[in-house]
Design a protein around this motif. Structure first.
Motif, mmCIF file in Angstrom:
data_model
loop_
_atom_site.group_PDB
_atom_site.id
_atom_site.type_symbol
_atom_site.label_atom_id
_atom_site.label_comp_id
_atom_site.label_asym_id
_atom_site.label_seq_id
_atom_site.Cartn_x
_atom_site.Cartn_y
_atom_site.Cartn_z
ATOM 1 N N ASN A 149 -24.929 44.725 17.114
ATOM 2 C CA ASN A 149 -23.562 44.215 17.130
ATOM 3 C C ASN A 149 -23.433 43.257 18.302
ATOM 4 O O ASN A 149 -23.633 43.657 19.449
ATOM 5 N N LEU A 150 -23.130 42.024 18.015
ATOM 6 C CA LEU A 150 -22.882 41.034 19.057
ATOM 7 C C LEU A 150 -21.426 40.612 18.971
ATOM 8 O O LEU A 150 -20.889 40.416 17.885
ATOM 9 N N ARG A 151 -20.824 40.476 20.099
ATOM 10 C CA ARG A 151 -19.427 40.049 20.135
ATOM 11 C C ARG A 151 -19.363 38.704 20.849
ATOM 12 O O ARG A 151 -19.883 38.550 21.948
ATOM 13 N N LEU A 152 -18.749 37.761 20.219
ATOM 14 C CA LEU A 152 -18.639 36.426 20.771
ATOM 15 C C LEU A 152 -17.170 36.063 20.882
ATOM 16 O O LEU A 152 -16.426 36.174 19.916
ATOM 17 N N GLU A 153 -16.762 35.676 22.068
ATOM 18 C CA GLU A 153 -15.400 35.198 22.270
ATOM 19 C C GLU A 153 -15.493 33.755 22.740
ATOM 20 O O GLU A 153 -16.274 33.436 23.613
ATOM 21 N N MET A 154 -14.699 32.898 22.117
ATOM 22 C CA MET A 154 -14.702 31.494 22.488
ATOM 23 C C MET A 154 -13.332 31.100 22.999
ATOM 24 O O MET A 154 -12.331 31.552 22.475
#
Length: 88
Positions: A45-50
């Motif tokens: 599980n990877l979480r990416l916030e931009m």
């Protein structure tokens, strides 16, 4: 900050491209296979916030604060798929 539909579409495309890059990485597949050979199943599980801001805007006054917390394992996987994270 509200972003327009075109920017939302591009952000979605970026997320899809990152996901496909990880899925299609032979290095990731090899590492997963080694874990299976060692008797483990893996869930990644990877979480990416931009954070987005219009070009030419004052970064300090208009950018929303974003944070990204990565574990050592997260960083190793990102490095394997040639994604570099630079400290602030």
């Amino acid at each position: 900050m509200e972003i327009d539909d075109r920017a939302k579409e591009i952000v979605q495309e970026l997320g899809t491209a990152i996901n496909e890059s990880v899925e299609n990485s032979t290095k990731v597949a090899e590492a997963i296979e080694r874990l299976r050979d060692a008797g483990y199943e893996m869930e990644l599980n990877l979480r990416l916030e931009m954070g987005l801001r219009p070009n030419g805007s004052d970064e300090e006054s208009s950018a929303e604060e974003a944070s990204l917390r990565l574990t050592d394992e997260d960083l190793q996987i990102l490095q394997r798929v040639k994604i570099r994270i630079e400290p602030e």
